[in-house]
Scaffold this active site. Structure first.
Site, mmCIF file in Angstrom:
data_model
loop_
_atom_site.group_PDB
_atom_site.id
_atom_site.type_symbol
_atom_site.label_atom_id
_atom_site.label_comp_id
_atom_site.label_asym_id
_atom_site.label_seq_id
_atom_site.Cartn_x
_atom_site.Cartn_y
_atom_site.Cartn_z
ATOM 1 N N CYS A 126 -60.106 -2.983 -43.259
ATOM 2 C CA CYS A 126 -59.969 -1.968 -44.316
ATOM 3 C C CYS A 126 -61.112 -1.993 -45.322
ATOM 4 O O CYS A 126 -61.266 -1.065 -46.106
ATOM 5 C CB CYS A 126 -58.637 -2.133 -45.033
ATOM 6 S SG CYS A 126 -57.262 -1.854 -43.919
ATOM 7 N N HIS A 168 -59.042 1.759 -51.654
ATOM 8 C CA HIS A 168 -58.462 1.775 -50.311
ATOM 9 C C HIS A 168 -56.976 2.097 -50.439
ATOM 10 O O HIS A 168 -56.305 1.592 -51.338
ATOM 11 C CB HIS A 168 -58.668 0.399 -49.662
ATOM 12 C CG HIS A 168 -57.921 0.258 -48.372
ATOM 13 N ND1 HIS A 168 -58.055 1.162 -47.345
ATOM 14 C CD2 HIS A 168 -57.023 -0.678 -47.949
ATOM 15 C CE1 HIS A 168 -57.278 0.792 -46.343
ATOM 16 N NE2 HIS A 168 -56.642 -0.315 -46.679
ATOM 17 N N ASN A 188 -52.458 4.899 -44.513
ATOM 18 C CA ASN A 188 -53.605 3.979 -44.474
ATOM 19 C C ASN A 188 -54.457 4.315 -43.243
ATOM 20 O O ASN A 188 -54.042 4.052 -42.116
ATOM 21 C CB ASN A 188 -53.083 2.542 -44.419
ATOM 22 C CG ASN A 188 -54.197 1.509 -44.411
ATOM 23 O OD1 ASN A 188 -55.375 1.832 -44.276
ATOM 24 N ND2 ASN A 188 -53.816 0.250 -44.544
HETATM 25 O O1 UT7 Z 1 -54.731 -2.258 -45.420
HETATM 26 C C1 UT7 Z 1 -54.755 -3.552 -44.955
HETATM 27 C C2 UT7 Z 1 -54.039 -4.504 -45.809
HETATM 28 N N1 UT7 Z 1 -52.615 -4.295 -45.727
HETATM 29 C C3 UT7 Z 1 -51.900 -4.164 -46.814
HETATM 30 O O2 UT7 Z 1 -52.427 -4.163 -47.898
HETATM 31 C C4 UT7 Z 1 -50.386 -4.107 -46.661
HETATM 32 C C5 UT7 Z 1 -49.744 -5.066 -47.605
HETATM 33 N N2 UT7 Z 1 -48.287 -5.121 -47.478
HETATM 34 C C6 UT7 Z 1 -47.484 -4.101 -47.873
HETATM 35 O O3 UT7 Z 1 -47.952 -3.047 -48.260
HETATM 36 C C7 UT7 Z 1 -45.993 -4.335 -47.886
HETATM 37 O O4 UT7 Z 1 -45.730 -5.714 -47.678
HETATM 38 C C8 UT7 Z 1 -45.206 -3.517 -46.813
HETATM 39 C C9 UT7 Z 1 -45.226 -2.035 -47.206
HETATM 40 C C10 UT7 Z 1 -45.814 -3.712 -45.447
HETATM 41 C C11 UT7 Z 1 -43.742 -3.960 -46.805
HETATM 42 O O5 UT7 Z 1 -43.182 -3.809 -48.093
HETATM 43 P P1 UT7 Z 1 -42.411 -5.021 -48.783
HETATM 44 O O6 UT7 Z 1 -41.963 -4.535 -50.098
HETATM 45 O O7 UT7 Z 1 -43.321 -6.207 -48.766
HETATM 46 O O8 UT7 Z 1 -41.150 -5.202 -47.866
HETATM 47 P P2 UT7 Z 1 -40.679 -6.468 -46.996
HETATM 48 O O9 UT7 Z 1 -41.523 -6.608 -45.798
HETATM 49 O O10 UT7 Z 1 -40.509 -7.640 -47.912
HETATM 50 O O11 UT7 Z 1 -39.259 -5.979 -46.550
HETATM 51 C C12 UT7 Z 1 -38.155 -5.789 -47.474
HETATM 52 C C13 UT7 Z 1 -36.954 -5.345 -46.680
HETATM 53 C C14 UT7 Z 1 -36.653 -6.247 -45.488
HETATM 54 O O12 UT7 Z 1 -35.243 -6.284 -45.316
HETATM 55 P P3 UT7 Z 1 -34.384 -7.535 -45.827
HETATM 56 O O13 UT7 Z 1 -34.948 -8.732 -45.124
HETATM 57 O O14 UT7 Z 1 -34.621 -7.568 -47.318
HETATM 58 O O15 UT7 Z 1 -33.008 -7.162 -45.440
HETATM 59 C C15 UT7 Z 1 -37.260 -5.515 -44.321
HETATM 60 O O16 UT7 Z 1 -36.656 -5.817 -43.096
HETATM 61 O O17 UT7 Z 1 -37.176 -4.043 -46.139
HETATM 62 C C16 UT7 Z 1 -36.993 -4.072 -44.709
HETATM 63 N N3 UT7 Z 1 -37.930 -3.135 -44.107
HETATM 64 C C17 UT7 Z 1 -37.671 -1.818 -43.995
HETATM 65 N N4 UT7 Z 1 -36.619 -1.073 -44.320
HETATM 66 C C18 UT7 Z 1 -36.670 0.241 -44.069
HETATM 67 C C19 UT7 Z 1 -39.170 -3.385 -43.627
HETATM 68 N N5 UT7 Z 1 -39.730 -2.251 -43.171
HETATM 69 C C20 UT7 Z 1 -38.806 -1.262 -43.400
HETATM 70 C C21 UT7 Z 1 -38.816 0.116 -43.130
HETATM 71 N N6 UT7 Z 1 -37.732 0.823 -43.495
HETATM 72 N N7 UT7 Z 1 -39.865 0.748 -42.583
#
Ligand code: UT7
Length: 330
Positions: free
Chosen positions: A117, A257, A287
């Site tokens: 990225c 980004h 993204n």
């Molecule tokens: O560009 C390259 C660099 N990449 C980035 O900068 C990405 C960085 N990371 C992020 O942007 C975020 O971590 C994500 C958007 C990928 C995820 O968001 P988050 O707030 O960190 O969520 P999480 O992974 O901690 O998940 C929270 C909850 C989980 O459920 P439980 O364990 O709390 O029950 C996940 O299973 O949300 C659940 N979850 C979803 N729910 C609905 C994960 N993906 C989804 C989804 N829809 N698509």
């Protein structure tokens, strides 16, 4: 006294495929919902490059042709073209070479640059050095990715994030003190554990096993990457301002980004920028990896004025991250 030679951005262009993949579409494909995606990421829809035998060069080539027509130059005038991408048409030859062939840039040499990225920032900094050396007069930097080629559309943690697009800029010599003023680029290979594509390289060549295990798709530990990204991008943007004795008041726009709106908000806050100074189109494109920053510049260019200070900032796989200060030249 001879004026210092700088590399000015003299044209910007972009290409986005027509097909949209909305949050509603994704609700039918994986267990997710529009509200979760919008609040956690800021994405509402993304563009997908559809059609047989279409690769990154099919987006990069029109973006560069748009650039040439905007600047009123013939592709034959391009000296060098750098294509920043993690989704090249093929492992080799370089997609840069394929784009040059498609647009008739027969006098250009070029290569692909891979910094995930942060690819576009690495490309801009490298291209600017070619201009500053006095060796080349027209260097094109393309940021293009067909992320849909490496996204697993059964993985709800990644398929909601990414889209396809291309953006391109032209760098030319400037003696008015405009253009690429400063860059801070960083990398940390230990980040490879959290964000990578496991197979298809020399370490783990493609096999029936790698395909069955879905190892040709993006692997991301989202929360871990988020933690590094939110600190990395904000810190480096802050460092760039300090090093150039600038505050948020001196900055016309941040072109960040577009990985997650929450990461962008943290960076803007650290820089002391109000929301109207932040280029934000993640809601419409998601993204698009190397394409996010040139796509922002493309969409915002009518608002930019000669002499404006603009900060480009990114964080991505590698880990790689950085920030670049640009004085807008037209
Ligand atoms: O560009 C390259 C660099 N990449 C980035 O900068 C990405 C960085 N990371 C992020 O942007 C975020 O971590 C994500 C958007 C990928 C995820 O968001 P988050 O707030 O960190 O969520 P999480 O992974 O901690 O998940 C929270 C909850 C989980 O459920 P439980 O364990 O709390 O029950 C996940 O299973 O949300 C659940 N979850 C979803 N729910 C609905 C994960 N993906 C989804 C989804 N829809 N698509």
């Amino acid at each position: 006294m001879t004026q210092k030679l700088t590399a000015a951005i003299t044209a910007v262009s972009g290409f986005v495929p027509e097909d949209k993949l909305t949050n509603k579409d994704l609700e039918k494909m994986v267990d997710t919902n529009d509200e979760w995606i919008v609040t956690r990421t800021g994405v509402s829809e993304r563009r997908i490059l559809k059609g047989e035998a279409k690769g990154v060069s099919d987006m990069g080539a029109p973006a560069v042709l748009g650039l040439c027509s905007k600047r009123g130059i013939d592709p034959m005038e391009i000296d060098c073209l750098i294509c920043c991408t993690v989704t090249p048409d093929m492992m080799f030859p370089a997609t840069a070479n394929i784009i040059c062939h498609k647009i008739g840039a027969k006098n250009a040499w070029g290569y692909d640059l891979q910094a995930a990225c942060s690819g576009f920032l690495y490309g801009v900094t490298t291209g600017a050095a070619f201009i500053e050396s006095g060796r080349y007069k027209k260097v094109v930097i393309v940021g293009a990715d067909k992320m849909s080629a490496i996204v697993d559309y059964s993985d709800r943690t990644t398929c909601i994030l990414f889209g396809d697009a291309a953006g391109a800029i032209l760098l030319e010599p400037n003696t008015e003190g405009l253009g690429i003023m400063d860059s801070i680029l960083k990398s940390d290979g230990s980040g490879a554990n959290y964000l990578h594509m496991k197979a298809g390289g020399s370490l783990r060549p493609a096999s029936i096993e790698t395909v069955t295990a879905k190892e040709h798709f993006i692997y991301q530990e989202g929360p871990a990457v988020f933690k590094f990204a939110v600190k990395g991008m904000a810190d480096v943007a802050g460092e760039l301002l300090e090093r150039n004795n600038l505050t948020g008041d001196d900055i016309a726009f941040l072109a960040p980004h577009q990985a997650n709106k929450r990461i962008i908000d943290a960076t803007a806050q650290r820089m002391g920028l109000s929301p109207e100074k932040v280029m934000l189109n993640i809601n419409r494109y998601g993204n698009t990896t190397s394409a996010t920053i040139p796509l922002c510049l493309w969409e915002w260019q009518s608002k930019l004025k000669k002499g404006d200070n603009i900060v480009l900032a990114a964080f991505g796989g590698g880990f790689t991250w950085g920030a670049t200060l640009v004085k807008w030249a037209y």
